[in-house]
Motif scaffolding. Structure first.
Motif, PDB file in Angstrom:
ATOM      1  N   GLY A   1      -0.954   1.991  -0.295  1.00 28.57           N
ATOM      2  CA  GLY A   1      -0.319   3.106  -0.992  1.00 28.57           C
ATOM      3  C   GLY A   1      -0.397   4.380  -0.193  1.00 28.57           C
ATOM      4  O   GLY A   1      -1.016   4.432   0.873  1.00 28.57           O
ATOM      5  N   HIS A   2       0.244   5.417  -0.689  1.00 22.36           N
ATOM      6  CA  HIS A   2       0.254   6.759  -0.096  1.00 22.36           C
ATOM      7  C   HIS A   2       1.000   6.808   1.239  1.00 22.36           C
ATOM      8  O   HIS A   2       2.031   7.457   1.347  1.00 22.36           O
TER       9      HIS A   2
ATOM     10  N   SER B   1       3.562   0.919   2.252  1.00 20.75           N
ATOM     11  CA  SER B   1       3.792   0.065   1.081  1.00 20.75           C
ATOM     12  C   SER B   1       3.917  -1.368   1.555  1.00 20.75           C
ATOM     13  O   SER B   1       4.061  -1.636   2.759  1.00 20.75           O
TER      14      SER B   1
ATOM     15  N   ARG C   1       6.666   2.988  -2.121  1.00 12.61           N
ATOM     16  CA  ARG C   1       5.333   3.538  -2.409  1.00 12.61           C
ATOM     17  C   ARG C   1       5.240   4.034  -3.855  1.00 12.61           C
ATOM     18  O   ARG C   1       4.138   4.177  -4.391  1.00 12.61           O
TER      19      ARG C   1
ATOM     20  N   PRO D   1       3.303   1.161  -7.374  1.00 11.81           N
ATOM     21  CA  PRO D   1       2.412   1.641  -8.439  1.00 11.81           C
ATOM     22  C   PRO D   1       3.037   1.551  -9.831  1.00 11.81           C
ATOM     23  O   PRO D   1       2.325   1.333 -10.817  1.00 11.81           O
TER      24      PRO D   1
END
Length: 209
Positions: A102-103, A106, A180, A184
């Motif tokens: 993440g961040h 991906s 990304r 989530p």
């Protein structure tokens, strides 16, 4: 469209069911040839194929495996240069309650690095297999949304057309880096479905203008 589904698990089976029902030409491949043959036999016209060169002549390749198996699965089906690849994976932790990436990257971006030349589009990753299998309309009457993200506009239009042919609403989520955000979102849906006990008949849906 001529569609190859890689994977014969819950998501792969749901894709085969819905894509074939929508009138597309479907082939399915996976490591377990017996499982693939049994799946293909359930639906008229679906072909069970060996992975080697399975992507040849296909308009779309649907990657319906777990993230850990994604790259090897894609590399097993032949030349993906210029091929539209739908990535449904999420980089989930062992308990399914978190993400391993993440961040700054991906799952989709990492897969794209490993299969250069493929036109990767993140899509369908926010849907439970049960929703995909039962169809686009949720229990409350709303249509589930397929969010799609990719760096090729032409590839995104192909995925949009495929999703809409299955009855889903669609939302363009921008470039591939926006996976990304979509991964989530899938994690939240998994929490709500399992962690919060709301069941697997739910899906994120975008409403309004």
């Amino acid at each position: 469209m001529k569609v190859l589904v890689i994977g014969a698990g819950n998501m792969g089976s749901a894709f085969v069911k819905q894509i074939s029902a929508a009138g597309h030409e479907v082939s399915v491949a996976a490591r377990d040839a017996t499982k693939v043959a049994a799946l293909a036999a359930q639906y008229p016209g679906v072909k069970a194929v060996l992975p080697a060169s399975a992507a040849d002549g296909k308009d779309v390749v649907v990657l319906a495996t777990g993230y850990a198996d994604a790259v090897s699965a894609l590399q097993s089906v032949g030349n993906l240069q210029g091929k539209v690849v739908v990535d449904i994976t999420n980089p989930l932790t062992a308990d399914y309650m978190g993400l391993t990436l993440g961040h700054s990257t991906s799952a989709s971006e990492e897969i794209a690095k490993a299969v250069p030349g493929a036109l990767l589009v993140k899509a369908f990753n926010t849907l439970f297999a049960q929703v995909l299998a039962q169809g686009a309309t949720l229990a409350d009457g709303n249509k589930a949304t397929v969010f799609y993200a990719g760096d090729s506009d032409a590839a995104k239009q192909t995925v949009k057309a495929l999703a809409e042919s299955l009855g889903f609403a669609t939302t363009d989520a921008g470039g591939l880096k926006n996976a990304r955000y979509l991964e989530p979102l899938a994690g939240l849906n998994i929490y709500l479905g399992y962690g919060a006990g709301r069941g697997t008949g739910i899906a994120p849906t975008w409403i309004g203008a």
